[in-house]
Motif scaffolding. Structure first.
Motif, short mmCIF file in Angstrom:
data_model
loop_
_atom_site.label_atom_id
_atom_site.label_comp_id
_atom_site.label_asym_id
_atom_site.label_seq_id
_atom_site.Cartn_x
_atom_site.Cartn_y
_atom_site.Cartn_z
N CYS A 78 0.83 -1.20 0.00
CA CYS A 78 0.00 0.00 0.00
C CYS A 78 0.87 1.26 0.00
O CYS A 78 0.60 2.21 -0.73
N LEU A 79 1.91 1.26 0.80
CA LEU A 79 2.82 2.41 0.83
C LEU A 79 3.53 2.57 -0.50
O LEU A 79 3.73 3.69 -0.98
N LYS A 80 3.91 1.46 -1.12
CA LYS A 80 4.62 1.51 -2.40
C LYS A 80 3.72 2.10 -3.50
O LYS A 80 4.20 2.80 -4.38
N VAL A 81 2.42 1.83 -3.44
CA VAL A 81 1.48 2.41 -4.40
C VAL A 81 1.52 3.94 -4.31
O VAL A 81 1.46 4.63 -5.32
N GLN A 82 1.67 4.47 -3.11
CA GLN A 82 1.66 5.92 -2.89
C GLN A 82 3.03 6.59 -3.08
O GLN A 82 3.15 7.80 -2.98
N GLU A 83 4.04 5.79 -3.35
CA GLU A 83 5.42 6.30 -3.41
C GLU A 83 5.66 7.10 -4.69
O GLU A 83 5.23 6.72 -5.78
N VAL B 13 -4.56 4.88 -1.67
CA VAL B 13 -4.87 3.73 -0.83
C VAL B 13 -5.14 4.19 0.60
O VAL B 13 -4.39 4.98 1.15
N PHE B 14 -6.21 3.68 1.17
CA PHE B 14 -6.53 3.90 2.58
C PHE B 14 -6.33 2.58 3.31
O PHE B 14 -6.81 1.54 2.87
N ILE B 15 -5.63 2.63 4.43
CA ILE B 15 -5.40 1.46 5.26
C ILE B 15 -5.94 1.79 6.65
O ILE B 15 -5.57 2.82 7.23
N GLU B 16 -6.80 0.93 7.17
CA GLU B 16 -7.37 1.21 8.48
C GLU B 16 -7.43 -0.07 9.31
O GLU B 16 -7.82 -1.13 8.81
N PHE B 17 -7.02 0.06 10.56
CA PHE B 17 -7.17 -1.04 11.51
C PHE B 17 -8.40 -0.74 12.34
O PHE B 17 -8.47 0.29 13.00
N LEU B 18 -9.37 -1.63 12.27
CA LEU B 18 -10.61 -1.46 13.03
C LEU B 18 -10.48 -2.27 14.30
O LEU B 18 -10.80 -3.46 14.34
N GLY B 19 -9.96 -1.64 15.35
CA GLY B 19 -9.65 -2.34 16.59
C GLY B 19 -10.85 -2.94 17.29
O GLY B 19 -10.72 -3.96 17.95
N HIS B 20 -12.02 -2.35 17.12
CA HIS B 20 -13.20 -2.86 17.80
C HIS B 20 -13.67 -4.20 17.24
O HIS B 20 -14.38 -4.94 17.91
N VAL B 21 -13.25 -4.53 15.99
CA VAL B 21 -13.62 -5.81 15.40
C VAL B 21 -12.39 -6.59 14.92
O VAL B 21 -12.53 -7.63 14.29
N SER B 22 -11.20 -6.06 15.18
CA SER B 22 -9.93 -6.70 14.81
C SER B 22 -9.88 -7.04 13.32
O SER B 22 -9.70 -8.19 12.92
N VAL B 23 -10.05 -6.00 12.49
CA VAL B 23 -10.06 -6.16 11.04
C VAL B 23 -9.13 -5.12 10.42
O VAL B 23 -9.10 -3.97 10.85
N GLU C 250 -8.64 -3.09 7.06
CA GLU C 250 -9.42 -2.70 5.89
C GLU C 250 -8.51 -1.93 4.94
O GLU C 250 -7.79 -1.02 5.36
N ILE C 251 -8.57 -2.28 3.67
CA ILE C 251 -7.81 -1.59 2.62
C ILE C 251 -8.81 -1.14 1.57
O ILE C 251 -9.57 -1.95 1.03
N ARG C 252 -8.81 0.18 1.29
CA ARG C 252 -9.67 0.74 0.25
C ARG C 252 -8.78 1.35 -0.83
O ARG C 252 -7.84 2.08 -0.52
N ILE C 253 -9.10 1.04 -2.07
CA ILE C 253 -8.28 1.48 -3.20
C ILE C 253 -9.11 2.33 -4.14
O ILE C 253 -10.17 1.91 -4.61
N HIS D 219 -11.54 10.94 -4.07
CA HIS D 219 -12.47 12.06 -4.22
C HIS D 219 -13.58 11.86 -3.20
O HIS D 219 -14.11 10.76 -3.07
N ALA D 220 -13.93 12.91 -2.49
CA ALA D 220 -14.88 12.82 -1.38
C ALA D 220 -16.24 12.28 -1.79
O ALA D 220 -16.94 11.68 -0.97
N GLU D 221 -16.62 12.46 -3.01
CA GLU D 221 -17.96 12.08 -3.44
C GLU D 221 -18.02 10.70 -4.10
O GLU D 221 -19.04 10.35 -4.69
N GLU D 222 -16.95 9.95 -4.02
CA GLU D 222 -16.92 8.65 -4.68
C GLU D 222 -16.56 7.54 -3.69
O GLU D 222 -15.85 7.78 -2.72
N TYR D 223 -17.05 6.36 -3.98
CA TYR D 223 -16.70 5.18 -3.20
C TYR D 223 -15.42 4.57 -3.75
O TYR D 223 -15.06 4.79 -4.91
N ALA D 224 -14.76 3.80 -2.94
CA ALA D 224 -13.54 3.10 -3.37
C ALA D 224 -13.86 2.15 -4.52
O ALA D 224 -14.96 1.59 -4.59
N ASP D 225 -12.89 1.99 -5.41
CA ASP D 225 -13.04 1.02 -6.51
C ASP D 225 -12.99 -0.40 -5.98
O ASP D 225 -13.67 -1.28 -6.49
#
Length: 107
Positions: free
Chosen positions: A14-19, A43-53, A55-58, A64-70
């Motif tokens: 994920c970091l390499k994609v943003q490099e 790329v968005f990377i999130e650790f959801l600690g309350h459910v131990s997941v 999540e990667i959104r690309i 763009h704020a008005e669009e969902y991840a592909d």
């Protein structure tokens, strides 16, 4: 331990994609009116600690704020991965590597 290695590997991809060409991590947002940031995959990377997941959104063409991840991937971290989880891991890995290779041609 195996799951931790896979999570660390995905995080590094994920970091390499943003490099950028200088090895720094780009801020990327798509602004249709003003080309303030370079368009490119975000790329968005999130650790959801309350459910131990993990999540990667690309966003293939920039965030763009008005669009969902592909693409969106979720990986449980509190149990061993099922065959479906492994299939999703391989799908995510393949997509991230494709985006990295695509950018090499554009830099």
């Amino acid at each position: 331990m195996i799951i931790n290695n896979k999570v660390e590997y995905l995080f590094s991809l994920c970091l390499k994609v943003q490099e950028n060409r200088n090895g720094l991590i780009d801020a990327r947002i798509r602004d249709d009116e003003e080309e303030k940031y370079k368009n490119g995959p975000t790329v968005f990377i999130e650790f959801l600690g309350h459910v131990s997941v993990l999540e990667i959104r690309i966003y293939k063409n920039g965030w763009h704020a008005e669009e969902y991840a592909d693409d969106k991937f979720e990986f449980p971290l509190d149990k061993y991965w099922s065959t479906t989880d492994m299939d999703r891991f391989l799908e995510c890995e393949k997509l991230l590597n494709e985006l990295i290779e695509l950018q090499k041609g554009e830099i």
